[in-house]
Design an enzyme around this catalytic site. Structure first.
Site, PDB file in Angstrom:
ATOM      1  N   LYS A  20       0.845  -1.208   0.000  1.00 22.93           N
ATOM      2  CA  LYS A  20       0.000   0.000   0.000  1.00 22.93           C
ATOM      3  C   LYS A  20       0.874   1.249   0.000  1.00 22.93           C
ATOM      4  CE  LYS A  20      -1.273   1.502   4.248  1.00 22.93           C
ATOM      5  NZ  LYS A  20      -0.841   2.886   4.548  1.00 22.93           N
ATOM      6  N   ARG A  89      -5.167  11.104   4.584  1.00 21.48           N
ATOM      7  CA  ARG A  89      -3.947  11.872   4.745  1.00 21.48           C
ATOM      8  C   ARG A  89      -3.104  11.876   3.474  1.00 21.48           C
ATOM      9  NH1 ARG A  89       0.069  13.927   8.097  1.00 21.48           N
ATOM     10  NH2 ARG A  89       2.131  13.243   7.452  1.00 21.48           N
ATOM     11  N   CYS A 113      -5.802  12.133  12.224  1.00 15.90           N
ATOM     12  CA  CYS A 113      -5.291  10.774  12.210  1.00 15.90           C
ATOM     13  C   CYS A 113      -5.297  10.170  13.608  1.00 15.90           C
ATOM     14  CB  CYS A 113      -3.878  10.800  11.666  1.00 15.90           C
ATOM     15  SG  CYS A 113      -3.117   9.216  11.750  1.00 15.90           S
ATOM     16  N   PRO A 119       1.673  16.306  11.646  1.00 18.44           N
ATOM     17  CA  PRO A 119       1.615  17.597  10.955  1.00 18.44           C
ATOM     18  C   PRO A 119       2.243  17.506   9.567  1.00 18.44           C
ATOM     19  CG  PRO A 119       3.411  17.568  12.542  1.00 18.44           C
ATOM     20  CD  PRO A 119       2.701  16.255  12.683  1.00 18.44           C
ATOM     21  N   ILE A 120       2.089  18.560   8.745  1.00 15.92           N
ATOM     22  CA  ILE A 120       2.729  18.545   7.427  1.00 15.92           C
ATOM     23  C   ILE A 120       3.678  19.739   7.273  1.00 15.92           C
ATOM     24  CG2 ILE A 120       0.904  17.209   6.284  1.00 15.92           C
ATOM     25  CD1 ILE A 120      -0.034  19.899   5.030  1.00 15.92           C
TER      26      ILE A 120
HETATM   27  N1  EPU Z   1       6.361  14.716  10.914  1.00 14.39           N
HETATM   28  C1  EPU Z   1       6.386  16.050  11.228  1.00 14.39           C
HETATM   29  N2  EPU Z   1       6.172  16.963  10.227  1.00 14.39           N
HETATM   30  C2  EPU Z   1       5.912  16.582   8.944  1.00 14.39           C
HETATM   31  C3  EPU Z   1       5.889  15.201   8.626  1.00 14.39           C
HETATM   32  C4  EPU Z   1       6.114  14.293   9.647  1.00 14.39           C
HETATM   33  O1  EPU Z   1       6.589  16.442  12.363  1.00 14.39           O
HETATM   34  O2  EPU Z   1       5.715  17.461   8.085  1.00 14.39           O
HETATM   35  C5  EPU Z   1       6.567  13.722  11.992  1.00 14.39           C
HETATM   36  C6  EPU Z   1       5.272  12.959  12.277  1.00 14.39           C
HETATM   37  O3  EPU Z   1       4.432  13.653  13.168  1.00 14.39           O
HETATM   38  C7  EPU Z   1       5.773  11.669  12.860  1.00 14.39           C
HETATM   39  C8  EPU Z   1       7.094  11.453  12.131  1.00 14.39           C
HETATM   40  O4  EPU Z   1       7.479  12.727  11.602  1.00 14.39           O
HETATM   41  O5  EPU Z   1       6.037  11.794  14.223  1.00 14.39           O
HETATM   42  C9  EPU Z   1       7.020  10.403  11.057  1.00 14.39           C
HETATM   43  O6  EPU Z   1       6.194  10.831  10.046  1.00 14.39           O
HETATM   44  P1  EPU Z   1       6.365  10.300   8.577  1.00 14.39           P
HETATM   45  O7  EPU Z   1       6.179  11.477   7.667  1.00 14.39           O
HETATM   46  O8  EPU Z   1       7.578   9.464   8.439  1.00 14.39           O
HETATM   47  O9  EPU Z   1       5.140   9.370   8.480  1.00 14.39           O
HETATM   48  P2  EPU Z   1       4.171   9.335   7.302  1.00 14.39           P
HETATM   49  O10 EPU Z   1       4.882   9.557   6.032  1.00 14.39           O
HETATM   50  O11 EPU Z   1       3.030  10.207   7.638  1.00 14.39           O
HETATM   51  C10 EPU Z   1       4.474   6.818   6.692  1.00 14.39           C
HETATM   52  C11 EPU Z   1       3.527   5.669   6.482  1.00 14.39           C
HETATM   53  C12 EPU Z   1       3.027   5.198   7.841  1.00 14.39           C
HETATM   54  C13 EPU Z   1       4.234   4.756   8.670  1.00 14.39           C
HETATM   55  C14 EPU Z   1       5.242   5.919   8.788  1.00 14.39           C
HETATM   56  C15 EPU Z   1       6.536   5.537   9.475  1.00 14.39           C
HETATM   57  C16 EPU Z   1       2.528   6.056   4.318  1.00 14.39           C
HETATM   58  C17 EPU Z   1       1.329   6.448   3.533  1.00 14.39           C
HETATM   59  N3  EPU Z   1       2.427   6.107   5.647  1.00 14.39           N
HETATM   60  O12 EPU Z   1       3.725   7.822   7.346  1.00 14.39           O
HETATM   61  O13 EPU Z   1       2.190   4.097   7.587  1.00 14.39           O
HETATM   62  O14 EPU Z   1       3.803   4.403   9.968  1.00 14.39           O
HETATM   63  O15 EPU Z   1       5.590   6.404   7.469  1.00 14.39           O
HETATM   64  O16 EPU Z   1       7.180   4.516   8.777  1.00 14.39           O
HETATM   65  O17 EPU Z   1       3.553   5.671   3.742  1.00 14.39           O
HETATM   66  C18 EPU Z   1       0.800   2.381   8.196  1.00 14.39           C
HETATM   67  O18 EPU Z   1       0.990   1.902   7.058  1.00 14.39           O
HETATM   68  O19 EPU Z   1       0.293   1.722   9.159  1.00 14.39           O
HETATM   69  C19 EPU Z   1       1.198   3.770   8.429  1.00 14.39           C
HETATM   70  C20 EPU Z   1       0.665   4.551   9.355  1.00 14.39           C
END
Ligand code: EPU
Length: 420
Positions: A20, A89, A113, A119-120
């Site tokens: 996914k 998201r 979430c 956050p982004i």
């Molecule tokens: N973060 C920030 N600011 C941002 C982006 C992220 O502070 O702009 C922080 C988040 O709050 C978090 C950390 O950085 O504490 C990790 O965030 P990340 O961006 O790595 O996570 P994500 O991209 O939102 C992806 C997967 C998640 C998986 C995480 C960690 C996708 C669609 N989602 O999330 O998948 O847990 O990486 O590997 O690829 C899942 O599949 O169960 C799932 C939640």
């Protein structure tokens, strides 16, 4: 609602589905290519929702079995489905493709979430660094192309979707882009392979550095394969260790991507054998031992396997410790599982202890975190009596035919309308 018979044993062999977390960014990246054929796309709720969104951008989509054809040559922004974009998201993955094509994006802020704040800010910060103006108000993300930028160094902070968005945003930008502190998860590499197949020049190294050299055009027509899902594979390792009659063979296990997780499994005395051709045999494992573990960025222990592994530890002798460093609500399922007479100790939002070995009792429980949901299914399988599970539609969003797969393994599991 699902009804599961307690104390069951599963047998033999399982086929892992496709990822996914690789599919969604690659679908978003396809909007820059034109005509794309993606093989091995999982038929799951999140993919269907994402396809509905891109259809609202006048993109032609044909999804037969696991082959997805996307034609974005007539893409426009006349009628975007804002309601759906708000809901998931991964709507933020559309931002860089839209910016590349139209120079401006204005979409709803991505939804809330259940596993943490998410956050982004990192995304927005680096879009601004490559000279987009931020015109966002509270409820939307509005960015507009301002001026040309030169060679640029970005830090992705190891965030997965932010790294993917930075790759898509910079793929057609003139000059060279270096992304430091990049996430290097297998799905990020799959995205890079996709672009390189479409004539891009991207390199990635294990010191978390990605370099993108400008190319004038991408190919207008490609076919590409999505990788298998290492998180699903790791989940079946736990299934096998706790519930198989003798052993469970996992095909397309992505063993190399799971090295840290498998090492922890061995430390907890899970018996496994690496067969040939990425096939992993997991034996029913008694005499499990308590361990301490911490989730981390790749190649560390994946946060998405934290909850299934915790179920394994309920059956291990001694006191185990979980440190979930990524998401502040990802231990919340422990409160639900306490209903099954298991006694974890929550130390704080990021740390918990598990006291083993515990006989789990059946109880009706629920989860809003998909990974915890699957962990609960494993817990129910080893529980003493029949159990009911609510929020079934959730699991269909992320795991391809998980109920069908379990039935094939001999699990007695039923869809029932209401709890009698
Ligand atoms: N973060 C920030 N600011 C941002 C982006 C992220 O502070 O702009 C922080 C988040 O709050 C978090 C950390 O950085 O504490 C990790 O965030 P990340 O961006 O790595 O996570 P994500 O991209 O939102 C992806 C997967 C998640 C998986 C995480 C960690 C996708 C669609 N989602 O999330 O998948 O847990 O990486 O590997 O690829 C899942 O599949 O169960 C799932 C939640």
């Amino acid at each position: 609602m699902l009804k599961i018979k307690g104390g069951q044993e599963i047998s033999w062999e399982v086929q892992i589905s496709w990822s996914k977390n690789a599919s969604l960014p690659i679908i978003a990246a396809s909007l820059l290519v034109g005509k794309v054929v993606l093989n091995n796309v999982p038929r799951i709720g999140d993919v269907f929702t994402f396809l509905e969104i891109i259809k609202s951008l006048n993109i032609q989509v044909e999804f037969v079995w696991n082959t997805l054809k996307i034609d974005s040559t007539k893409m426009n922004l006349d009628n975007p489905n804002d309601e759906l974009i708000k809901k998931i998201r991964v709507g933020i993955l559309l931002i860089p493709s839209i910016l590349n094509k139209f120079g401006e994006v204005n979409i709803p802020y991505p939804g809330w979430c259940n596993i943490g704040k998410r956050p982004i800010d990192e995304h927005i910060k680096w879009f601004k660094a490559i000279w987009y103006e931020d015109l966002s108000k509270w409820e939307n993300v509005h960015l507009k192309w301002k001026t040309k930028s030169w060679n640029i160094e970005l830090n992705a902070g190891f965030a997965v979707t932010a790294t993917e968005n930075l790759i898509i945003a910079n793929i057609l930008r003139e000059w060279k882009t270096t992304i430091n502190l990049a996430a290097i998860e297998p799905h990020v590499i799959n995205l890079i392979d996709f672009f390189n197949k479409a004539w891009a020049h991207i390199s990635i190294s294990y010191n978390h550095k990605i370099e993108i050299i400008w190319v004038r055009d991408l190919s207008e027509n490609i076919e590409f394969d999505i990788i298998h899902d290492y998180i699903e594979s790791g989940t079946f390792v736990i299934f096998g260790a706790l519930t198989s009659k003798n052993y469970l063979d996992i095909n397309n296990a992505r063993i190399n991507d799971l090295s840290c997780f498998l090492e922890k499994c061995r430390e907890a005395w899970v018996k496994m054998e690496d067969l040939w051709n990425d096939k992993l045999r997991v034996y029913r494992s008694e005499n499990l031992k308590a361990v301490k573990f911490q989730t981390n960025i790749f190649p560390g222990f994946p946060t998405d396997l934290q909850s299934p592994f915790a179920i394994l530890l309920t059956q291990a002798d001694g006191i185990s410790k979980i440190q979930e460093i990524m998401f502040e609500w990802r231990l919340n399922y422990l409160v639900e599982i306490e209903k099954m007479k298991w006694h974890p100790a929550m130390l704080n939002p990021h740390e918990a202890l598990i006291f083993g070995k515990t006989k789990l009792n059946a109880s009706t429980v629920s989860s809003w975190d998909l990974r915890a949901w699957v962990a609960m299914i494993i817990a129910w399988l080893i529980a003493a009596w029949d159990t009911h599970i609510t929020n079934v539609e959730y699991i269909k969003r992320w795991y391809e035919d998980i109920i069908g797969k379990m039935k094939n393994l001999g699990v007695i599991i039923e869809d029932v309308e209401t709890l009698k």
